[in-house]
Design a protein around this motif. Structure first.
Motif, PDB file in Angstrom:
ATOM      1  N   PRO A  61      -7.346  -6.141   5.808  1.00 29.36           N
ATOM      2  CA  PRO A  61      -5.841  -6.635   5.818  1.00 29.36           C
ATOM      3  C   PRO A  61      -5.521  -5.505   6.868  1.00 29.36           C
ATOM      4  O   PRO A  61      -5.262  -4.748   6.886  1.00 29.36           O
ATOM      5  CB  PRO A  61      -5.043  -6.111   4.877  1.00 29.36           C
ATOM      6  CG  PRO A  61      -6.344  -7.030   4.058  1.00 29.36           C
ATOM      7  CD  PRO A  61      -7.534  -5.792   3.921  1.00 29.36           C
ATOM      8  N   GLU A  62      -5.103  -5.827   8.394  1.00 29.22           N
ATOM      9  CA  GLU A  62      -4.175  -5.086   8.862  1.00 29.22           C
ATOM     10  C   GLU A  62      -3.132  -4.422   8.668  1.00 29.22           C
ATOM     11  O   GLU A  62      -2.379  -3.087   8.988  1.00 29.22           O
ATOM     12  CB  GLU A  62      -4.044  -6.005  10.593  1.00 29.22           C
ATOM     13  CG  GLU A  62      -4.845  -6.901  11.185  1.00 29.22           C
ATOM     14  CD  GLU A  62      -4.415  -7.780  11.786  1.00 29.22           C
ATOM     15  OE1 GLU A  62      -3.152  -8.512  11.640  1.00 29.22           O
ATOM     16  OE2 GLU A  62      -4.441  -7.777  13.173  1.00 29.22           O
ATOM     17  N   VAL A  63      -2.421  -4.687   7.553  1.00 26.36           N
ATOM     18  CA  VAL A  63      -0.929  -3.910   7.922  1.00 26.36           C
ATOM     19  C   VAL A  63      -1.097  -2.284   6.864  1.00 26.36           C
ATOM     20  O   VAL A  63      -0.628  -2.023   6.735  1.00 26.36           O
ATOM     21  CB  VAL A  63      -0.317  -4.996   6.559  1.00 26.36           C
ATOM     22  CG1 VAL A  63       0.596  -6.465   7.034  1.00 26.36           C
ATOM     23  CG2 VAL A  63      -1.020  -6.083   4.904  1.00 26.36           C
ATOM     24  N   ILE A  64      -2.526  -3.331   6.143  1.00 26.56           N
ATOM     25  CA  ILE A  64      -3.262  -2.096   4.671  1.00 26.56           C
ATOM     26  C   ILE A  64      -3.165  -0.825   6.338  1.00 26.56           C
ATOM     27  O   ILE A  64      -3.435   0.756   6.217  1.00 26.56           O
ATOM     28  CB  ILE A  64      -4.206  -2.153   4.370  1.00 26.56           C
ATOM     29  CG1 ILE A  64      -3.517  -3.116   3.212  1.00 26.56           C
ATOM     30  CG2 ILE A  64      -4.728  -1.184   2.910  1.00 26.56           C
ATOM     31  CD1 ILE A  64      -4.522  -3.274   1.980  1.00 26.56           C
ATOM     32  N   THR A  65      -4.169  -1.505   7.225  1.00 24.18           N
ATOM     33  CA  THR A  65      -5.010  -0.218   8.525  1.00 24.18           C
ATOM     34  C   THR A  65      -3.351   0.544   8.707  1.00 24.18           C
ATOM     35  O   THR A  65      -3.678   1.391   9.122  1.00 24.18           O
ATOM     36  CB  THR A  65      -5.106  -1.201   9.141  1.00 24.18           C
ATOM     37  OG1 THR A  65      -6.930  -1.939   8.195  1.00 24.18           O
ATOM     38  CG2 THR A  65      -6.274  -0.116   9.831  1.00 24.18           C
ATOM     39  N   GLY A  66      -2.326  -0.556   9.195  1.00 23.43           N
ATOM     40  CA  GLY A  66      -1.425   0.169  10.028  1.00 23.43           C
ATOM     41  C   GLY A  66      -0.695   1.514   9.430  1.00 23.43           C
ATOM     42  O   GLY A  66       0.157   1.765   9.634  1.00 23.43           O
ATOM     43  N   LEU A  67      -0.407   0.625   8.078  1.00 26.21           N
ATOM     44  CA  LEU A  67       0.383   1.557   7.143  1.00 26.21           C
ATOM     45  C   LEU A  67      -0.294   2.737   6.977  1.00 26.21           C
ATOM     46  O   LEU A  67       0.384   3.893   6.850  1.00 26.21           O
ATOM     47  CB  LEU A  67       0.468   0.735   5.410  1.00 26.21           C
ATOM     48  CG  LEU A  67       1.465   1.517   5.429  1.00 26.21           C
ATOM     49  CD1 LEU A  67       2.831   1.780   5.395  1.00 26.21           C
ATOM     50  CD2 LEU A  67       1.482   0.770   3.232  1.00 26.21           C
ATOM     51  N   SER A  68      -1.886   2.757   6.746  1.00 26.70           N
ATOM     52  CA  SER A  68      -1.991   3.763   6.393  1.00 26.70           C
ATOM     53  C   SER A  68      -2.619   4.789   7.702  1.00 26.70           C
ATOM     54  O   SER A  68      -2.604   6.022   7.316  1.00 26.70           O
ATOM     55  CB  SER A  68      -3.793   3.487   5.929  1.00 26.70           C
ATOM     56  OG  SER A  68      -4.332   2.810   6.442  1.00 26.70           O
ATOM     57  N   LEU A  69      -3.164   4.505   8.680  1.00 22.97           N
ATOM     58  CA  LEU A  69      -3.238   4.851  10.047  1.00 22.97           C
ATOM     59  C   LEU A  69      -1.314   5.862  10.399  1.00 22.97           C
ATOM     60  O   LEU A  69      -1.058   6.967  10.495  1.00 22.97           O
ATOM     61  CB  LEU A  69      -3.245   4.631  11.155  1.00 22.97           C
ATOM     62  CG  LEU A  69      -5.350   4.502  11.314  1.00 22.97           C
ATOM     63  CD1 LEU A  69      -5.323   3.142  12.362  1.00 22.97           C
ATOM     64  CD2 LEU A  69      -5.467   5.661  11.146  1.00 22.97           C
ATOM     65  N   LEU A  70      -0.468   5.013   9.742  1.00 36.73           N
ATOM     66  CA  LEU A  70       0.881   5.680  10.597  1.00 36.73           C
ATOM     67  C   LEU A  70       1.319   6.969   9.368  1.00 36.73           C
ATOM     68  O   LEU A  70       1.720   8.103   9.910  1.00 36.73           O
ATOM     69  CB  LEU A  70       1.578   4.561  10.037  1.00 36.73           C
ATOM     70  CG  LEU A  70       2.980   5.214  10.211  1.00 36.73           C
ATOM     71  CD1 LEU A  70       3.720   5.310  11.700  1.00 36.73           C
ATOM     72  CD2 LEU A  70       4.310   4.410   9.341  1.00 36.73           C
ATOM     73  N   LEU A  71       1.092   6.174   7.951  1.00 35.06           N
ATOM     74  CA  LEU A  71       1.299   7.581   6.672  1.00 35.06           C
ATOM     75  C   LEU A  71       0.266   9.251   7.773  1.00 35.06           C
ATOM     76  O   LEU A  71       0.972   9.953   7.428  1.00 35.06           O
ATOM     77  CB  LEU A  71       1.081   7.199   5.657  1.00 35.06           C
ATOM     78  CG  LEU A  71       1.643   6.022   4.926  1.00 35.06           C
ATOM     79  CD1 LEU A  71       1.613   5.353   3.652  1.00 35.06           C
ATOM     80  CD2 LEU A  71       3.242   6.672   5.091  1.00 35.06           C
ATOM     81  N   LEU A  72      -0.588   8.539   7.464  1.00 33.39           N
ATOM     82  CA  LEU A  72      -1.070   9.733   8.110  1.00 33.39           C
ATOM     83  C   LEU A  72      -1.248  10.330   9.266  1.00 33.39           C
ATOM     84  O   LEU A  72      -1.198  11.913   9.554  1.00 33.39           O
ATOM     85  CB  LEU A  72      -3.041   9.044   8.424  1.00 33.39           C
ATOM     86  CG  LEU A  72      -3.781  10.562   9.659  1.00 33.39           C
ATOM     87  CD1 LEU A  72      -4.570  10.941   8.347  1.00 33.39           C
ATOM     88  CD2 LEU A  72      -5.500   9.808  10.040  1.00 33.39           C
ATOM     89  N   PHE A  73      -0.765   9.894  10.692  1.00 38.87           N
ATOM     90  CA  PHE A  73       0.108  10.573  11.336  1.00 38.87           C
ATOM     91  C   PHE A  73       1.372  11.542  11.155  1.00 38.87           C
ATOM     92  O   PHE A  73       1.563  12.609  11.927  1.00 38.87           O
ATOM     93  CB  PHE A  73       0.574   9.262  13.152  1.00 38.87           C
ATOM     94  CG  PHE A  73      -0.596   8.870  13.057  1.00 38.87           C
ATOM     95  CD1 PHE A  73      -1.655   9.603  13.550  1.00 38.87           C
ATOM     96  CD2 PHE A  73      -0.626   7.261  13.668  1.00 38.87           C
ATOM     97  CE1 PHE A  73      -3.582   9.001  14.242  1.00 38.87           C
ATOM     98  CE2 PHE A  73      -1.570   6.644  13.993  1.00 38.87           C
ATOM     99  CZ  PHE A  73      -2.986   7.593  14.942  1.00 38.87           C
ATOM    100  N   VAL A  74       1.734  11.079  10.369  1.00 36.05           N
ATOM    101  CA  VAL A  74       2.933  11.470   9.840  1.00 36.05           C
ATOM    102  C   VAL A  74       3.199  12.672   9.282  1.00 36.05           C
ATOM    103  O   VAL A  74       3.317  13.595   9.717  1.00 36.05           O
ATOM    104  CB  VAL A  74       4.285  10.015   8.608  1.00 36.05           C
ATOM    105  CG1 VAL A  74       5.213  11.588   8.594  1.00 36.05           C
ATOM    106  CG2 VAL A  74       4.487   9.544   9.902  1.00 36.05           C
ATOM    107  N   ALA A  75       2.102  12.684   8.480  1.00 37.08           N
ATOM    108  CA  ALA A  75       1.751  13.388   7.472  1.00 37.08           C
ATOM    109  C   ALA A  75       0.742  14.423   8.478  1.00 37.08           C
ATOM    110  O   ALA A  75       0.679  16.368   7.752  1.00 37.08           O
ATOM    111  CB  ALA A  75      -0.105  13.451   6.774  1.00 37.08           C
TER     112      ALA A  75
END
Lengths: 269, 316
Positions: free
Chosen positions: A109-123
């Motif tokens: 699901p796109e919401v999961i991909t989107g959220l996980s990538l954002l959190l990765l970028f922030v980290a």
């Protein structure tokens, strides 16, 4: 028997009507003069003119096209490599992992991909200082990742259909693996590469959810602008934009179909 | 041309240089896509898992640190607050429930509409088959967002359907269709129908026609032939198609956001609001983790169905 023969064509026809009537209605009403989108007020190309003078939409379209071009090209290289590894290179211990990772983005699901990538970028930004802020680059990375999966699927099926004996013959005649790949494999799978690139390009151009998560201020893609306008209701300008995009796709598909119909005759001759 | 590149000095040098680090060409070809997917696909899930155990706070980034340096070393602050929140607040469980319900029924509707279409396409002859197949694939290439948008004009209070029915005198008051679950079902089935048709077609086109002939020669009625031969043989296609629809629909955001009403509670929308409106990243992460756990079984089923389809292929 008779009954079955009537049911199938009718069901198929209704199914296609369901798929195409909304698109046709949209295109027809994009030429509506009236500002009341759903009430016909005469023929006019007025909204196309408005559209071409809307700097917000034009700017977003330009950003989206650039992102789509870069992402599709990166995804083509990475996806082809992944497909090649999965079909041509023998067992290695993390092959099942790679196979899973190439297939999973397709259904995630796109919401999961989107959220996980954002959190990765922030980290990552907190740890290494890169990527500094979010915007163009982070959207390109995100799009490359999910488009890679589509390219891999398309290329993988072409590679496994391909006659491996030609590659073997080239190897037997002393060609190095790199040369076999570039001289034999690549030309054979070229149509799959083309459709993989085009599919990636359109998927990137169309993505709203993932881009919304990983984007930052200043990088609004076309779907993000469309979504914010559409949330306020139906707009004649968006109808015109949709019709333009559908027109381009229809033209592209028609050209592709024409090429397909042409090529078998060529190979026979 | 290629040979010139392969035999060129820089290429040889690069190969030797990489070999020093134990990287052969083969290793490099494997390493590049694997590393990309590790960093940008797998590791992000670990980050999500980590942040789901943090606490939301007003900071940049807006969550507490799991491991914090203190005077005497490190303090580990694992918090199950987000998960506790998910269980205690009925809203989240209801959203998971209604997402699964909507995904289940729209998958069923897509199967009922898609199966006859896939069957018809698979049984039609050469030229027609290609044209029909192209018509199924074409929506893939047109903007998903804009195709969902098209339904707003059709379904809304003063939209095309209501205008038509009112002018024909069939109804006196506009039907309420927008911002209902009905609109969400229509939008989902409409968008995901090609994902159902294509795997079904891929399966049905391989179906051996002589089996059907044999069955009817032996006196079976068409419905019997369908139930005892076609349907069981197409099960891998059905499973693949259903999972390709079901899995993404569970997390769908755009369709409920555009066509659904305020009471259409789907988990994708909850996650979105949690993240963008409440800026509660830990809760959004916990929502995502639970969604992933819910989807593990369907994803495994999909993998199995696709392996089955591939084995068929290699078996022939």
């Amino acid at each position: 028997m008779n009954n079955k023969f009537r049911f199938l064509p009718i069901a198929t026809f209704l199914g296609f009507a369901f798929l195409y009537v909304p698109i046709i209605v949209l295109v027809v009403f994009s030429f509506n003069k009236s500002k009341l989108v759903t009430v016909w007020g005469g023929f006019s190309a007025h909204w196309y003119g408005e559209l071409l003078q809307d700097p917000q939409i034009l700017g977003a379209a330009w950003i989206s096209l650039q992102i789509a071009f870069i992402s599709a090209s990166l995804a083509l290289v990475l996806g082809t490599l992944a497909a090649f590894v999965l079909t041509r290179i023998g067992r290695f211990w993390f092959k099942p992992l790679l196979s899973g990772m190439t297939a999973a983005p397709l259904v995630m699901p796109e919401v999961i991909t989107g959220l996980s990538l954002l959190l990765l970028f922030v980290a990552m930004e907190a740890m290494f200082g890169w990527p500094a802020g979010r915007g163009f680059t982070t959207i390109v990375i995100a799009h490359t990742t999910f488009c890679l999966a589509y390219v891999a699927v398309v290329v993988q099926s072409r590679l496994s259909d391909m006659d491996e004996s030609i590659e073997e013959a080239a190897r037997d005649l002393g060609a190095k693996p790199v040369r076999v790949f570039f001289d034999i494999t690549l030309p054979t799978i070229a149509p799959a590469l083309m459709s993989g690139w085009l599919l990636s390009f359109t998927l990137s151009l169309d993505d709203l959810v993932i881009a919304s998560f990983v984007s930052g201020p200043g990088a609004s893609t076309l779907p993000m602008v469309i979504f914010s306008k559409v949330r306020l209701g139906v707009s004649p300008e968006i109808n015109a934009l949709a019709s333009l995009m559908i027109g381009v796709v229809a033209l592209g598909v028609a050209i592709a179909a024409w090429q397909l119909l042409k090529s078998p005759q060529k190979s026979k001759a | 041309m290629t040979e010139a590149v392969v035999n060129s000095k820089p290429f040889q040098w690069t190969a030797k240089f990489l070999a020093k680090f134990g990287l052969s060409g083969r290793g490099l070809v494997i390493a590049v896509p694997t590393l990309w997917l590790l960093v940008f696909f797998l590791i992000p899930f670990i980050v999500v898992l980590k942040i789901s155990f943090a606490e939301a706070m007003i900071a940049r980034p807006p969550y507490s640190k799991l491991i914090e340096p203190t005077d005497s070393g490190f303090a580990i602050n694992f918090s199950f607050l987000s998960y506790q929140y998910l269980v205690e607040d009925g809203l989240y469980l209801a959203a998971y429930g209604s997402s699964l319900r909507i995904a289940f029924f729209s998958t069923l509707f897509a199967l009922l509409i898609g199966y006859p279409m896939a069957y018809f396409i698979a049984r039609s002859s050469g030229q027609w088959r290609n044209i029909l197949l192209m018509l199924v694939i074409m929506p893939f290439w047109t903007s998903f967002l804009l195709r969902v948008y098209a339904w707003i004009g059709i379904l809304k209070g003063n939209g095309y359907i209501n205008n038509l029915l009112l002018s024909l005198g069939i109804i006196n008051e506009p039907l309420v269709m927008m911002q209902t679950d009905f609109a969400v079902y229509v939008g989902i089935v409409y968008t995901y129908l090609p994902f159902m048709i294509l795997p079904l077609y891929a399966n049905l086109v391989k179906l051996d026609g002589s089996l059907l002939e044999a069955s009817s020669d032996l006196g079976a009625k068409p419905i019997m032939t369908f139930l005892t031969i076609t349907l069981p043989l197409s099960l891998p296609g059905i499973l693949a198609g259903c999972m390709l629809v079901f899995i993404p629909v569970v997390g769908e955001f755009v369709i409920p956001a555009l066509l659904g009403g305020p009471d259409t509670n789907m988990i994708g929308r909850v996650l979105w609001d949690e993240f963008f409106r409440n800026r509660d990243w830990p809760t959004a992460s916990a929502v995502a983790i639970i969604m992933l756990l819910v989807l593990v079984l369907p994803i495994m089923l999909l993998q199995k169905a696709q392996d089955g389809q591939n084995q068929d292929k290699s078996g022939i």
